[in-house]
Design an enzyme around this catalytic site. Structure first.
Site, PDB file in Angstrom:
ATOM      1  N   ARG A   1       0.838  -1.219   0.000  1.00 58.01           N
ATOM      2  CA  ARG A   1       0.000   0.000   0.000  1.00 58.01           C
ATOM      3  C   ARG A   1       0.869   1.264   0.000  1.00 58.01           C
ATOM      4  NH1 ARG A   1      -0.380   4.656   2.751  1.00 58.01           N
ATOM      5  NH2 ARG A   1       0.048   3.534   4.680  1.00 58.01           N
ATOM      6  N   ASP A   2       1.605   1.502   1.087  1.00 63.25           N
ATOM      7  CA  ASP A   2       2.372   2.751   1.188  1.00 63.25           C
ATOM      8  C   ASP A   2       3.473   2.781   0.128  1.00 63.25           C
ATOM      9  OD1 ASP A   2       3.454   5.139   2.121  1.00 63.25           O
ATOM     10  OD2 ASP A   2       3.379   4.547   4.220  1.00 63.25           O
TER      11      ASP A   2
ATOM     12  N   HIS B   1       5.418   4.469  12.672  1.00 62.99           N
ATOM     13  CA  HIS B   1       5.442   4.380  11.203  1.00 62.99           C
ATOM     14  C   HIS B   1       6.443   5.443  10.720  1.00 62.99           C
ATOM     15  CE1 HIS B   1       3.015   3.968   7.304  1.00 62.99           C
ATOM     16  NE2 HIS B   1       3.620   5.130   7.094  1.00 62.99           N
TER      17      HIS B   1
ATOM     18  N   HIS C   1       9.004   7.097   8.089  1.00 66.31           N
ATOM     19  CA  HIS C   1       9.598   7.239   6.749  1.00 66.31           C
ATOM     20  C   HIS C   1      11.069   7.610   6.965  1.00 66.31           C
ATOM     21  CE1 HIS C   1       6.084   6.788   4.039  1.00 66.31           C
ATOM     22  NE2 HIS C   1       5.454   6.942   5.187  1.00 66.31           N
TER      23      HIS C   1
ATOM     24  N   CYS D   1       4.287   9.471   0.679  1.00 61.20           N
ATOM     25  CA  CYS D   1       2.920   9.956   0.538  1.00 61.20           C
ATOM     26  C   CYS D   1       2.888  10.922  -0.637  1.00 61.20           C
ATOM     27  CB  CYS D   1       2.487  10.649   1.834  1.00 61.20           C
ATOM     28  SG  CYS D   1       0.826  11.313   1.684  1.00 61.20           S
TER      29      CYS D   1
ATOM     30  N   ASN E   1       9.190   4.245   3.494  1.00 65.48           N
ATOM     31  CA  ASN E   1       9.219   3.809   4.891  1.00 65.48           C
ATOM     32  C   ASN E   1      10.578   3.180   5.182  1.00 65.48           C
ATOM     33  OD1 ASN E   1       6.301   3.348   3.795  1.00 65.48           O
ATOM     34  ND2 ASN E   1       6.086   3.575   5.988  1.00 65.48           N
TER      35      ASN E   1
HETATM   36  P1  HMG Z   1     -13.067  13.997  -2.467  1.00 66.33           P
HETATM   37  O1  HMG Z   1     -12.779  14.225  -3.907  1.00 66.33           O
HETATM   38  O2  HMG Z   1     -13.133  15.172  -1.554  1.00 66.33           O
HETATM   39  O3  HMG Z   1     -14.339  13.054  -2.288  1.00 66.33           O
HETATM   40  O4  HMG Z   1     -11.969  13.024  -1.901  1.00 66.33           O
HETATM   41  P2  HMG Z   1     -15.832  13.270  -2.520  1.00 66.33           P
HETATM   42  O5  HMG Z   1     -16.491  12.608  -1.357  1.00 66.33           O
HETATM   43  O6  HMG Z   1     -16.136  14.720  -2.808  1.00 66.33           O
HETATM   44  O7  HMG Z   1     -16.091  12.420  -3.862  1.00 66.33           O
HETATM   45  C1  HMG Z   1     -15.571  12.795  -5.114  1.00 66.33           C
HETATM   46  C2  HMG Z   1     -15.630  11.609  -6.058  1.00 66.33           C
HETATM   47  O8  HMG Z   1     -14.788  10.563  -5.582  1.00 66.33           O
HETATM   48  C3  HMG Z   1     -17.037  10.984  -6.193  1.00 66.33           C
HETATM   49  O9  HMG Z   1     -17.135  10.453  -7.513  1.00 66.33           O
HETATM   50  C4  HMG Z   1     -16.973   9.826  -5.217  1.00 66.33           C
HETATM   51  O10 HMG Z   1     -17.879   8.805  -5.532  1.00 66.33           O
HETATM   52  C5  HMG Z   1     -15.543   9.356  -5.400  1.00 66.33           C
HETATM   53  P3  HMG Z   1     -17.918  11.252  -8.685  1.00 66.33           P
HETATM   54  O11 HMG Z   1     -19.298  11.450  -8.114  1.00 66.33           O
HETATM   55  O12 HMG Z   1     -17.140  12.533  -8.850  1.00 66.33           O
HETATM   56  O13 HMG Z   1     -17.801  10.304  -9.832  1.00 66.33           O
HETATM   57  N1  HMG Z   1     -15.033   8.674  -4.199  1.00 66.33           N
HETATM   58  C6  HMG Z   1     -14.595   7.420  -4.168  1.00 66.33           C
HETATM   59  N2  HMG Z   1     -14.485   6.457  -5.109  1.00 66.33           N
HETATM   60  C7  HMG Z   1     -14.007   5.259  -4.716  1.00 66.33           C
HETATM   61  N3  HMG Z   1     -13.635   4.979  -3.438  1.00 66.33           N
HETATM   62  C8  HMG Z   1     -13.726   5.911  -2.477  1.00 66.33           C
HETATM   63  C9  HMG Z   1     -14.224   7.174  -2.834  1.00 66.33           C
HETATM   64  N4  HMG Z   1     -14.444   8.303  -2.111  1.00 66.33           N
HETATM   65  C10 HMG Z   1     -14.947   9.216  -2.969  1.00 66.33           C
HETATM   66  N5  HMG Z   1     -13.357   5.629  -1.238  1.00 66.33           N
HETATM   67  C11 HMG Z   1     -11.066  11.363  -0.454  1.00 66.33           C
HETATM   68  C12 HMG Z   1     -11.924  12.628  -0.554  1.00 66.33           C
HETATM   69  C13 HMG Z   1     -10.702  11.173   0.993  1.00 66.33           C
HETATM   70  C14 HMG Z   1     -11.863  10.185  -0.962  1.00 66.33           C
HETATM   71  C15 HMG Z   1      -9.814  11.596  -1.331  1.00 66.33           C
HETATM   72  O14 HMG Z   1      -9.194  12.760  -0.894  1.00 66.33           O
HETATM   73  C16 HMG Z   1      -8.864  10.454  -1.291  1.00 66.33           C
HETATM   74  O15 HMG Z   1      -9.107   9.397  -1.832  1.00 66.33           O
HETATM   75  N6  HMG Z   1      -7.684  10.661  -0.620  1.00 66.33           N
HETATM   76  C17 HMG Z   1      -6.728   9.601  -0.421  1.00 66.33           C
HETATM   77  C18 HMG Z   1      -5.341  10.110  -0.494  1.00 66.33           C
HETATM   78  C19 HMG Z   1      -4.392   8.992  -0.179  1.00 66.33           C
HETATM   79  O16 HMG Z   1      -4.662   7.829  -0.423  1.00 66.33           O
HETATM   80  N7  HMG Z   1      -3.223   9.369   0.375  1.00 66.33           N
HETATM   81  C20 HMG Z   1      -2.206   8.435   0.715  1.00 66.33           C
HETATM   82  C21 HMG Z   1      -2.564   7.570   1.886  1.00 66.33           C
HETATM   83  S1  HMG Z   1      -2.263   8.332   3.460  1.00 66.33           S
HETATM   84  C22 HMG Z   1      -0.574   8.081   3.741  1.00 66.33           C
HETATM   85  O17 HMG Z   1       0.147   7.657   2.876  1.00 66.33           O
HETATM   86  C23 HMG Z   1      -0.031   8.346   5.128  1.00 66.33           C
HETATM   87  C24 HMG Z   1       0.223   7.075   5.943  1.00 66.33           C
HETATM   88  O18 HMG Z   1       1.112   6.192   5.248  1.00 66.33           O
HETATM   89  C25 HMG Z   1       0.835   7.423   7.308  1.00 66.33           C
HETATM   90  C26 HMG Z   1       2.054   8.365   7.203  1.00 66.33           C
HETATM   91  O19 HMG Z   1       3.028   8.031   6.516  1.00 66.33           O
HETATM   92  O20 HMG Z   1       1.966   9.428   7.818  1.00 66.33           O
HETATM   93  C27 HMG Z   1      -1.086   6.310   6.205  1.00 66.33           C
HETATM   94 MG    MG Z   2       3.258   6.345   5.243  1.00 67.57          MG
END
Ligand code: HMG
Ligand code: MG
Length: 305
Positions: free
Chosen positions: A15-16, A207, A209, A240, A249
């Site tokens: 995933r990450d 966690h 990085h 990220c 990581n």
């Molecule tokens: P948004 O655009 O604000 O969402 O995104 P929305 O609710 O306004 O929806 C917009 C569109 O997205 C709609 O579709 C929804 O249906 C669709 P449309 O009507 O335009 O066709 N949608 C989805 N489709 C599939 N699956 C879903 C989903 N949700 C909405 N779940 C949202 C808000 C949170 C969804 C977006 O910002 C997002 O997906 N962000 C994820 C970013 C991400 O994955 N970042 C990396 C992971 S975090 C990380 O790496 C840190 C970590 O490792 C820890 C660390 O290192 O600190 C964990």
């Molecule tokens: Mg991370």
């Protein structure tokens, strides 16, 4: 130094790691890689995320990956979920554990999930509630626990406040994300002193990085403070996409080298793990950054046998 005898490693590479790779990886290759990780003695794999696929196209095949892998009943297969839409997809794919995520800083939270911190709480509270009703355990992540790429330094009290909300929602465990890899042991100490005054040590995971090469030093500091769960990514993959310049990581193979040499058991077989590392390195077609892989290359042992 009083150290634990056993540590739990949570492999987040699929995933990450992959979320930060631009070059598309075939679903079948992801499945083969996860299956090989399942053979290495790891007991926890974060295999994908059910976020908006427009934001993270590399993981758009989360459902196919979950359905394609061979499940080992001793392994927890987890995935990230940002909202109820993601939860529906994750439950349909029968994920074992749901991971919700948010940041301790406004800047990263907004860039990563398009909401303020206050707006995020009710969304995640509903996900946690529904996930628990479906019989799943839930992990929480707090990102930017030491610094934020948009807002700068983050105070330990800010992290505690978000952690408090997530524990109140009912998360079973909280992973503290040092998202951009700037932290050093003295800062980890201040952070953990604050959190350990409020939460049980065995409900926290770290966690790290490794952008500046401080992750293993931070692991040792965390071990000294009683932490026994660490996230890591094979080959040091990861980052990220909403934290520019943040690299992967801490590499799982470098982490287990450290732990095993310190006499701390992980249950992981290093040789099998290195085969998995070589497998994903070959699929990505570029050398990965772990020290253990560099040693294999220096010794001319980088072919999968
Ligand atoms: P948004 O655009 O604000 O969402 O995104 P929305 O609710 O306004 O929806 C917009 C569109 O997205 C709609 O579709 C929804 O249906 C669709 P449309 O009507 O335009 O066709 N949608 C989805 N489709 C599939 N699956 C879903 C989903 N949700 C909405 N779940 C949202 C808000 C949170 C969804 C977006 O910002 C997002 O997906 N962000 C994820 C970013 C991400 O994955 N970042 C990396 C992971 S975090 C990380 O790496 C840190 C970590 O490792 C820890 C660390 O290192 O600190 C964990
Ligand atoms: Mg991370």
């Amino acid at each position: 130094m009083k150290l634990p005898k056993q540590v739990k490693i949570k492999e987040v590479g699929p995933r990450d790691g992959l979320q930060n790779e631009k070059q598309p990886i075939l679903t079948a290759d992801k499945i083969a890689w996860i299956d090989s990780l399942s053979e290495s003695g790891l007991s926890y794999l974060e295999v994908s995320s059910f976020v908006n696929p427009k934001w993270i196209p590399q993981l758009a095949d989360a459902s196919e990956v979950l359905k394609g892998i061979k499940r080992n009943k001793n392994i927890t297969y987890a995935a990230l979920v940002p909202n109820l839409k993601g939860l529906d997809r994750a439950l349909e794919a029968d994920v074992d554990e749901i991971s919700v995520f948010m940041s301790a800083s406004e800047g990263h939270n907004r860039n990563n999930i398009n909401k303020s911190i206050q707006e995020t709480y009710p969304v995640l509270a509903e996900v946690v509630k529904e996930a628990k009703m479906a019989g799943k355990t839930v992990r929480g992540y707090v990102s930017t626990v030491i610094a934020c790429p948009y807002d700068g330094k983050v105070a330990p009290t800010q992290v505690r406040e978000v952690a408090d909300h997530l524990f109140s929602m009912g998360v079973n465990e909280l992973s503290l994300g040092e998202t951009i890899g700037v932290g050093v042991p003295s800062q980890v100490e201040s952070l953990l002193e604050e959190l350990l005054g409020h939460f049980e040590v065995d409900r926290l995971a770290m966690h790290f990085h490794d952008t500046r090469g401080t992750a293993l030093a931070n692991v040792v500091k965390s071990l000294e403070m009683g932490i026994t769960a660490f996230d890591s990514s094979l080959g040091g993959l990861g980052g990220c996409p909403y934290a520019k310049g943040a690299s992967g990581n801490v590499a799982t193979e470098d982490l287990i080298y450290l732990l095993h040499e310190m006499g701390i058991n992980t249950g992981i077989n290093s040789d099998k793990l290195m085969k998995s590392a070589l497998m994903i390195e070959e699929k990505l077609g570029k050398p990965l950054k772990s020290r253990q892989l560099e040693i294999l290359r220096a010794e001319g042992r980088e072919r999968i046998s």
